[in-house]
Design a protein around this motif. Structure first.
Motif, PDB file in Angstrom:
ATOM      1  N   ARG A 258       3.981  -7.832 -11.704  1.00 48.90           N
ATOM      2  CA  ARG A 258       4.755  -7.401 -12.874  1.00 48.90           C
ATOM      3  C   ARG A 258       3.959  -6.424 -13.734  1.00 48.90           C
ATOM      4  NH1 ARG A 258       6.210 -13.011 -12.717  1.00 48.90           N
ATOM      5  NH2 ARG A 258       8.411 -13.234 -12.195  1.00 48.90           N
ATOM      6  N   ALA A 259       2.654  -6.665 -13.850  1.00 50.77           N
ATOM      7  CA  ALA A 259       1.811  -5.768 -14.648  1.00 50.77           C
ATOM      8  C   ALA A 259       1.804  -4.358 -14.052  1.00 50.77           C
ATOM      9  CB  ALA A 259       0.382  -6.318 -14.738  1.00 50.77           C
ATOM     10  N   MET A 260       1.747  -4.263 -12.724  1.00 47.35           N
ATOM     11  CA  MET A 260       1.767  -2.934 -12.107  1.00 47.35           C
ATOM     12  C   MET A 260       3.106  -2.250 -12.340  1.00 47.35           C
ATOM     13  SD  MET A 260      -0.494  -3.261  -8.600  1.00 47.35           S
ATOM     14  CE  MET A 260       0.270  -4.733  -7.934  1.00 47.35           C
ATOM     15  N   VAL A 261       4.193  -3.011 -12.281  1.00 51.62           N
ATOM     16  CA  VAL A 261       5.512  -2.443 -12.571  1.00 51.62           C
ATOM     17  C   VAL A 261       5.505  -1.846 -13.974  1.00 51.62           C
ATOM     18  CG1 VAL A 261       7.947  -2.990 -13.003  1.00 51.62           C
ATOM     19  CG2 VAL A 261       6.786  -3.971 -11.010  1.00 51.62           C
ATOM     20  N   GLU A 262       4.999  -2.597 -14.929  1.00 45.88           N
ATOM     21  CA  GLU A 262       4.985  -2.129 -16.318  1.00 45.88           C
ATOM     22  C   GLU A 262       4.114  -0.893 -16.494  1.00 45.88           C
ATOM     23  OE1 GLU A 262       7.130  -3.054 -18.638  1.00 45.88           O
ATOM     24  OE2 GLU A 262       7.927  -4.287 -17.016  1.00 45.88           O
ATOM     25  N   VAL A 263       2.991  -0.835 -15.811  1.00 46.23           N
ATOM     26  CA  VAL A 263       2.128   0.349 -15.903  1.00 46.23           C
ATOM     27  C   VAL A 263       2.872   1.576 -15.394  1.00 46.23           C
ATOM     28  CG1 VAL A 263       0.041   1.462 -15.011  1.00 46.23           C
ATOM     29  CG2 VAL A 263      -0.051  -0.907 -15.807  1.00 46.23           C
ATOM     30  N   PHE A 264       3.488   1.454 -14.225  1.00 41.90           N
ATOM     31  CA  PHE A 264       4.219   2.607 -13.681  1.00 41.90           C
ATOM     32  C   PHE A 264       5.370   3.010 -14.602  1.00 41.90           C
ATOM     33  CE2 PHE A 264       2.122   1.571  -9.595  1.00 41.90           C
ATOM     34  CZ  PHE A 264       1.605   2.827  -9.335  1.00 41.90           C
TER      35      PHE A 264
ATOM     36  N   GLY B 225      -2.130  12.977 -12.045  1.00 40.54           N
ATOM     37  CA  GLY B 225      -3.297  12.767 -12.891  1.00 40.54           C
ATOM     38  C   GLY B 225      -3.721  11.312 -13.014  1.00 40.54           C
ATOM     39  N   ARG B 226      -2.953  10.414 -12.445  1.00 40.08           N
ATOM     40  CA  ARG B 226      -3.295   8.980 -12.505  1.00 40.08           C
ATOM     41  C   ARG B 226      -3.942   8.565 -11.197  1.00 40.08           C
ATOM     42  NH1 ARG B 226      -2.720   7.108 -17.742  1.00 40.08           N
ATOM     43  NH2 ARG B 226      -0.912   8.137 -18.646  1.00 40.08           N
ATOM     44  N   THR B 227      -4.879   7.641 -11.284  1.00 41.73           N
ATOM     45  CA  THR B 227      -5.639   7.209 -10.114  1.00 41.73           C
ATOM     46  C   THR B 227      -5.511   5.701  -9.908  1.00 41.73           C
ATOM     47  OG1 THR B 227      -7.649   6.725 -11.382  1.00 41.73           O
ATOM     48  CG2 THR B 227      -7.362   9.019 -10.583  1.00 41.73           C
ATOM     49  N   GLN B 228      -6.019   5.254  -8.776  1.00 40.24           N
ATOM     50  CA  GLN B 228      -6.086   3.816  -8.509  1.00 40.24           C
ATOM     51  C   GLN B 228      -6.873   3.122  -9.624  1.00 40.24           C
ATOM     52  OE1 GLN B 228      -7.454   2.507  -4.657  1.00 40.24           O
ATOM     53  NE2 GLN B 228      -6.483   4.240  -3.632  1.00 40.24           N
ATOM     54  N   LYS B 229      -7.953   3.750 -10.057  1.00 40.91           N
ATOM     55  CA  LYS B 229      -8.763   3.138 -11.121  1.00 40.91           C
ATOM     56  C   LYS B 229      -7.960   3.001 -12.404  1.00 40.91           C
ATOM     57  CE  LYS B 229     -13.341   4.161  -9.442  1.00 40.91           C
ATOM     58  NZ  LYS B 229     -14.653   4.740  -9.671  1.00 40.91           N
ATOM     59  N   ASP B 230      -7.152   4.018 -12.728  1.00 37.44           N
ATOM     60  CA  ASP B 230      -6.303   3.937 -13.919  1.00 37.44           C
ATOM     61  C   ASP B 230      -5.339   2.762 -13.798  1.00 37.44           C
ATOM     62  OD1 ASP B 230      -7.449   6.308 -14.960  1.00 37.44           O
ATOM     63  OD2 ASP B 230      -5.913   7.555 -14.002  1.00 37.44           O
ATOM     64  N   LEU B 231      -4.701   2.644 -12.630  1.00 39.65           N
ATOM     65  CA  LEU B 231      -3.749   1.565 -12.402  1.00 39.65           C
ATOM     66  C   LEU B 231      -4.439   0.213 -12.516  1.00 39.65           C
ATOM     67  CD1 LEU B 231      -0.978   0.443 -11.599  1.00 39.65           C
ATOM     68  CD2 LEU B 231      -1.606   0.859  -9.197  1.00 39.65           C
ATOM     69  N   ALA B 232      -5.581   0.069 -11.870  1.00 39.82           N
ATOM     70  CA  ALA B 232      -6.309  -1.200 -11.915  1.00 39.82           C
ATOM     71  C   ALA B 232      -6.659  -1.572 -13.353  1.00 39.82           C
ATOM     72  CB  ALA B 232      -7.568  -1.107 -11.053  1.00 39.82           C
ATOM     73  N   THR B 233      -7.192  -0.625 -14.092  1.00 36.14           N
ATOM     74  CA  THR B 233      -7.592  -0.890 -15.475  1.00 36.14           C
ATOM     75  C   THR B 233      -6.400  -1.305 -16.331  1.00 36.14           C
ATOM     76  OG1 THR B 233      -9.422   0.671 -15.312  1.00 36.14           O
ATOM     77  CG2 THR B 233      -8.651   0.137 -17.535  1.00 36.14           C
ATOM     78  N   GLU B 234      -5.326  -0.518 -16.253  1.00 32.70           N
ATOM     79  CA  GLU B 234      -4.181  -0.785 -17.114  1.00 32.70           C
ATOM     80  C   GLU B 234      -3.405  -2.031 -16.708  1.00 32.70           C
ATOM     81  OE1 GLU B 234      -1.789   2.484 -18.502  1.00 32.70           O
ATOM     82  OE2 GLU B 234      -3.416   3.903 -18.058  1.00 32.70           O
ATOM     83  N   ALA B 235      -3.457  -2.408 -15.434  1.00 29.67           N
ATOM     84  CA  ALA B 235      -2.739  -3.598 -14.966  1.00 29.67           C
ATOM     85  C   ALA B 235      -3.597  -4.859 -15.032  1.00 29.67           C
ATOM     86  CB  ALA B 235      -2.234  -3.388 -13.541  1.00 29.67           C
TER      87      ALA B 235
ATOM     88  N   ALA C  62       0.828  -1.207   0.000  1.00 31.36           N
ATOM     89  CA  ALA C  62       0.000   0.000   0.000  1.00 31.36           C
ATOM     90  C   ALA C  62       0.860   1.254   0.000  1.00 31.36           C
ATOM     91  CB  ALA C  62      -0.946   0.001   1.206  1.00 31.36           C
ATOM     92  N   ALA C  63       1.891   1.272   0.829  1.00 36.42           N
ATOM     93  CA  ALA C  63       2.776   2.441   0.886  1.00 36.42           C
ATOM     94  C   ALA C  63       3.516   2.628  -0.436  1.00 36.42           C
ATOM     95  CB  ALA C  63       3.766   2.298   2.039  1.00 36.42           C
ATOM     96  N   LEU C  64       3.971   1.537  -1.021  1.00 32.54           N
ATOM     97  CA  LEU C  64       4.653   1.622  -2.308  1.00 32.54           C
ATOM     98  C   LEU C  64       3.716   2.181  -3.375  1.00 32.54           C
ATOM     99  CD1 LEU C  64       7.064   1.044  -4.199  1.00 32.54           C
ATOM    100  CD2 LEU C  64       6.111  -1.271  -4.490  1.00 32.54           C
ATOM    101  N   LEU C  65       2.501   1.660  -3.431  1.00 33.43           N
ATOM    102  CA  LEU C  65       1.549   2.134  -4.434  1.00 33.43           C
ATOM    103  C   LEU C  65       1.198   3.602  -4.222  1.00 33.43           C
ATOM    104  CD1 LEU C  65      -0.765  -0.998  -4.667  1.00 33.43           C
ATOM    105  CD2 LEU C  65       0.874  -0.194  -6.386  1.00 33.43           C
ATOM    106  N   GLU C  66       1.032   3.997  -2.965  1.00 35.50           N
ATOM    107  CA  GLU C  66       0.746   5.409  -2.675  1.00 35.50           C
ATOM    108  C   GLU C  66       1.878   6.297  -3.187  1.00 35.50           C
ATOM    109  OE1 GLU C  66       0.093   5.628   1.557  1.00 35.50           O
ATOM    110  OE2 GLU C  66      -1.685   4.342   1.435  1.00 35.50           O
ATOM    111  N   ARG C  67       3.113   5.888  -2.901  1.00 30.31           N
ATOM    112  CA  ARG C  67       4.274   6.677  -3.332  1.00 30.31           C
ATOM    113  C   ARG C  67       4.373   6.752  -4.854  1.00 30.31           C
ATOM    114  NH1 ARG C  67       9.272   5.259  -4.820  1.00 30.31           N
ATOM    115  NH2 ARG C  67       9.173   3.137  -4.023  1.00 30.31           N
ATOM    116  N   LEU C  68       4.189   5.619  -5.507  1.00 31.18           N
ATOM    117  CA  LEU C  68       4.306   5.605  -6.966  1.00 31.18           C
ATOM    118  C   LEU C  68       3.166   6.360  -7.634  1.00 31.18           C
ATOM    119  CD1 LEU C  68       5.521   1.928  -7.500  1.00 31.18           C
ATOM    120  CD2 LEU C  68       6.895   4.020  -7.540  1.00 31.18           C
ATOM    121  N   LEU C  69       1.959   6.238  -7.097  1.00 35.76           N
ATOM    122  CA  LEU C  69       0.839   7.005  -7.652  1.00 35.76           C
ATOM    123  C   LEU C  69       1.059   8.503  -7.478  1.00 35.76           C
ATOM    124  CD1 LEU C  69      -2.248   4.805  -6.715  1.00 35.76           C
ATOM    125  CD2 LEU C  69      -1.582   5.519  -9.028  1.00 35.76           C
ATOM    126  N   ALA C  70       1.677   8.894  -6.375  1.00 36.30           N
ATOM    127  CA  ALA C  70       1.985  10.315  -6.163  1.00 36.30           C
ATOM    128  C   ALA C  70       2.978  10.808  -7.213  1.00 36.30           C
ATOM    129  CB  ALA C  70       2.547  10.541  -4.761  1.00 36.30           C
ATOM    130  N   GLY C  71       3.790   9.906  -7.727  1.00 33.31           N
ATOM    131  CA  GLY C  71       4.745  10.263  -8.763  1.00 33.31           C
ATOM    132  C   GLY C  71       4.165  10.230 -10.164  1.00 33.31           C
TER     133      GLY C  71
END
Length: 140
Positions: free
Chosen positions: A73-79, A37-47, A25-34
């Motif tokens: 791995r999919a989340m890594v690729e999205v970021f 304009g991207r949201t959890q929903k964007d990440l979920a959809t793309e991953a 959760a902390a990792l995802l929060e940090r990466l989303l902050a970076g």
């Protein structure tokens, strides 16, 4: 529990700052902050992850020790696609998962070629052995 995720009902699970810094959760929060304009929903959809599942990981209401490695791995690729630097190692560690060894197309092709040469009974035995190795690697 071997992962670093808290679980519902755990006493003081949200009060340990060390745990929060090291979990998914902390990792995802940090990466989303970076990724402005991207949201959890964007990440979920793309991953290819359901939004409720991703949201449960973000809210620490669902453990992460059994996440399919391909989802990590999919989340890594999205970021990375979004221009946010990260690594598979970072995700696997944050999820409390053993870090898989590198897999290249050549190594996978060789393994598949060997598998296809085995009689069916040996193919089944190889799958059982591989599943057992995976279970052992999750414990250690």
């Amino acid at each position: 529990m071997t992962n670093q995720q808290s679980h519902p009902g755990a006493p003081d699970s949200g009060d340990d700052p060390t745990r929060r810094e090291a979990d998914l959760a902390a990792l995802l929060e940090r990466l989303l902050a970076g990724a402005p304009g991207r949201t959890q929903k964007d990440l979920a959809t793309e991953a290819g992850i359901s939004y409720p599942t991703l949201n449960a990981w973000m809210n620490r209401t669902r453990g992460t020790s059994r996440i399919d490695p391909e989802k990590l791995r999919a989340m890594v690729e999205v970021f990375r696609h979004w221009g946010v630097p990260t690594t598979p190692r970072e995700f696997f560690e944050a999820a409390g998962r053993p870090i898989p060894g590198p897999s290249g197309d050549e190594r996978e092709a060789r393994l598949l070629k060997l598998y296809r040469q085995l009689p069916e009974s040996r193919q089944r035995a190889l799958l059982k052995d591989a599943e057992a190795m995976l279970q052992i690697s999750r414990i250690t």
